[in-house]
Design a protein around this motif. Structure first.
Motif, mmCIF file in Angstrom:
data_model
loop_
_atom_site.group_PDB
_atom_site.id
_atom_site.type_symbol
_atom_site.label_atom_id
_atom_site.label_comp_id
_atom_site.label_asym_id
_atom_site.label_seq_id
_atom_site.Cartn_x
_atom_site.Cartn_y
_atom_site.Cartn_z
ATOM 1 N N ALA A 95 -12.575 -10.751 5.404
ATOM 2 C CA ALA A 95 -13.162 -9.550 4.815
ATOM 3 C C ALA A 95 -12.213 -8.358 4.936
ATOM 4 N N GLU A 96 -11.483 -8.284 6.048
ATOM 5 C CA GLU A 96 -10.501 -7.208 6.199
ATOM 6 C C GLU A 96 -9.416 -7.300 5.128
ATOM 7 N N VAL A 97 -8.915 -8.508 4.892
ATOM 8 C CA VAL A 97 -7.886 -8.671 3.859
ATOM 9 C C VAL A 97 -8.425 -8.207 2.502
ATOM 10 N N ILE A 98 -9.655 -8.569 2.200
ATOM 11 C CA ILE A 98 -10.256 -8.196 0.917
ATOM 12 C C ILE A 98 -10.371 -6.681 0.790
ATOM 13 N N ASP A 99 -10.781 -6.011 1.861
ATOM 14 C CA ASP A 99 -10.879 -4.552 1.803
ATOM 15 C C ASP A 99 -9.501 -3.894 1.713
ATOM 16 N N LEU A 100 -8.514 -4.475 2.393
ATOM 17 C CA LEU A 100 -7.149 -3.933 2.304
ATOM 18 C C LEU A 100 -6.590 -4.114 0.895
ATOM 19 N N LEU A 101 -6.924 -5.214 0.248
ATOM 20 C CA LEU A 101 -6.549 -5.400 -1.151
ATOM 21 C C LEU A 101 -7.195 -4.329 -2.025
ATOM 22 N N GLY A 102 -8.487 -4.085 -1.785
ATOM 23 C CA GLY A 102 -9.209 -3.094 -2.562
ATOM 24 C C GLY A 102 -8.673 -1.688 -2.385
ATOM 25 N N ALA A 103 -8.150 -1.413 -1.189
ATOM 26 C CA ALA A 103 -7.576 -0.092 -0.904
ATOM 27 C C ALA A 103 -6.113 0.005 -1.333
ATOM 28 N N GLU A 104 -5.584 -1.087 -1.884
ATOM 29 C CA GLU A 104 -4.179 -1.169 -2.295
ATOM 30 C C GLU A 104 -3.225 -0.939 -1.122
ATOM 31 N N ALA A 105 -3.712 -1.307 0.071
ATOM 32 C CA ALA A 105 -2.858 -1.253 1.256
ATOM 33 C C ALA A 105 -1.966 -2.484 1.350
ATOM 34 N N ILE A 106 -2.347 -3.540 0.634
ATOM 35 C CA ILE A 106 -1.565 -4.776 0.595
ATOM 36 C C ILE A 106 -1.636 -5.357 -0.809
ATOM 37 N N GLY A 107 -0.751 -6.297 -1.072
ATOM 38 C CA GLY A 107 -0.829 -7.140 -2.252
ATOM 39 C C GLY A 107 -0.589 -8.568 -1.813
ATOM 40 N N LEU A 108 -0.811 -9.506 -2.692
ATOM 41 C CA LEU A 108 -0.540 -10.909 -2.388
ATOM 42 C C LEU A 108 0.583 -11.413 -3.280
ATOM 43 N N ASP A 109 1.551 -12.069 -2.659
ATOM 44 C CA ASP A 109 2.594 -12.783 -3.382
ATOM 45 C C ASP A 109 2.346 -14.258 -3.103
ATOM 46 N N ASP A 110 1.712 -14.927 -4.053
ATOM 47 C CA ASP A 110 1.184 -16.270 -3.821
ATOM 48 C C ASP A 110 0.167 -16.156 -2.696
ATOM 49 N N ASP A 111 0.442 -16.747 -1.502
ATOM 50 C CA ASP A 111 -0.520 -16.601 -0.412
ATOM 51 C C ASP A 111 0.029 -15.718 0.701
ATOM 52 N N ARG A 112 1.083 -14.963 0.422
ATOM 53 C CA ARG A 112 1.704 -14.087 1.416
ATOM 54 C C ARG A 112 1.167 -12.666 1.296
ATOM 55 N N ILE A 113 0.851 -12.057 2.434
ATOM 56 C CA ILE A 113 0.326 -10.696 2.465
ATOM 57 C C ILE A 113 1.500 -9.725 2.484
ATOM 58 N N VAL A 114 1.657 -8.968 1.409
ATOM 59 C CA VAL A 114 2.770 -8.033 1.272
ATOM 60 C C VAL A 114 2.245 -6.620 1.513
ATOM 61 N N PRO A 115 2.655 -5.972 2.595
ATOM 62 C CA PRO A 115 2.155 -4.622 2.878
ATOM 63 C C PRO A 115 2.676 -3.615 1.867
ATOM 64 N N ALA A 116 1.826 -2.658 1.531
ATOM 65 C CA ALA A 116 2.225 -1.507 0.732
ATOM 66 C C ALA A 116 2.255 -0.297 1.671
ATOM 67 N N HIS A 117 2.334 0.884 1.107
ATOM 68 C CA HIS A 117 2.209 2.086 1.930
ATOM 69 C C HIS A 117 0.725 2.366 2.079
ATOM 70 N N PRO A 118 0.156 2.007 3.213
ATOM 71 C CA PRO A 118 -1.302 2.044 3.313
ATOM 72 C C PRO A 118 -1.843 3.472 3.361
ATOM 73 N N PRO A 119 -2.933 3.711 2.648
ATOM 74 C CA PRO A 119 -3.608 5.002 2.798
ATOM 75 C C PRO A 119 -4.302 5.055 4.150
ATOM 76 N N VAL A 120 -4.563 6.234 4.621
ATOM 77 C CA VAL A 120 -5.346 6.367 5.850
ATOM 78 C C VAL A 120 -6.807 6.180 5.469
ATOM 79 N N MET A 121 -7.410 5.152 6.022
ATOM 80 C CA MET A 121 -8.787 4.815 5.665
ATOM 81 C C MET A 121 -9.749 5.404 6.677
ATOM 82 N N ASP A 122 -10.999 5.531 6.250
ATOM 83 C CA ASP A 122 -12.008 6.145 7.110
ATOM 84 C C ASP A 122 -12.398 5.254 8.277
#
Length: 202
Positions: free
Chosen positions: A32-59
């Motif tokens: 569920a955390e991965v899904i929320d991080l995807l929704g916040a555009e804090a990460i992306g997926l390259d195939d099945d690899r979690i690629v970090p972006a510049h994460p926003p500060v979340m509440d």
């Protein structure tokens, strides 16, 4: 509220009618955390690899902790590796956070009851009502996570599918991890039974 918190609140609400494995719930919370991080555009997926972006500060403090613990060097971390690493004991972490925030309370049994113990119950709060609304709406992502963790039955064939490809990848990895965990439990039970038989001379 976040998807992990909504999932945990649903699990607590259903605790009386379902036998939940804490390990299953922890893996589902990590998913569920991965899904929320995807929704916040804090990460992306390259195939099945979690690629970090510049994460926003979340509440949410725990989502910020999750984002800060991402592997930030190639080849990055697979979703499966994340589930096992981040998921270790995660249900306990989320329970402690809810209790610290006053979302959980201790219900004490009356003195006259034979086994006077306390149990943890959800407080009547906006967070609980929001989670209940999301639960009753049958939102596909929460429904899929809940089914994976054993909180509810698997969605029926006519249930709405998860349309996002990245989210579907996370859910597939979660299903694989849960099957692996179930196999480990089964193998451990067989080993323990064999050990008991040796001591009994069977």
């Amino acid at each position: 509220m976040t998807t992990p918190r909504d999932l945990l609140i649903a699990a607590i609400d259903m605790a009386g009618s379902r036998h939940l494995e804490r390990g299953d719930l922890s893996l589902a919370l990590a998913g569920a955390e991965v899904i929320d991080l995807l929704g916040a555009e804090a990460i992306g997926l390259d195939d099945d690899r979690i690629v970090p972006a510049h994460p926003p500060v979340m509440d949410d403090r725990l989502l910020n902790e999750a984002a800060s613990s991402l592997v930030r060097q190639p080849p990055y971390e697979s979703v499966d590796d994340w589930l096992w690493r981040r998921g270790r004991g995660l249900s306990t972490v989320y329970l402690a956070a809810l209790e610290e925030e006053g979302q959980l309370t201790r219900e004490h049994r009356p003195r006259w009851m034979p086994a006077r113990t306390s149990r943890t119950v959800l407080a009547d709060s906006p967070a609980r009502r929001e989670a209940a609304d999301r639960w009753t709406s049958g939102e596909p992502v929460l429904a899929a996570l809940a089914a994976a963790a054993g909180i509810r039955d698997k969605p029926s064939d006519d249930s709405p599918d998860v349309s996002d490809g990245a989210v579907a990848t996370v859910l597939a990895a979660l299903d694989d991890a849960l099957r692996d965990l179930a196999f480990q439990r089964q193998r451990r039970a067989i080993d323990e039974a064999a050990f008991d038989n040796v001591w009994r001379g069977e």
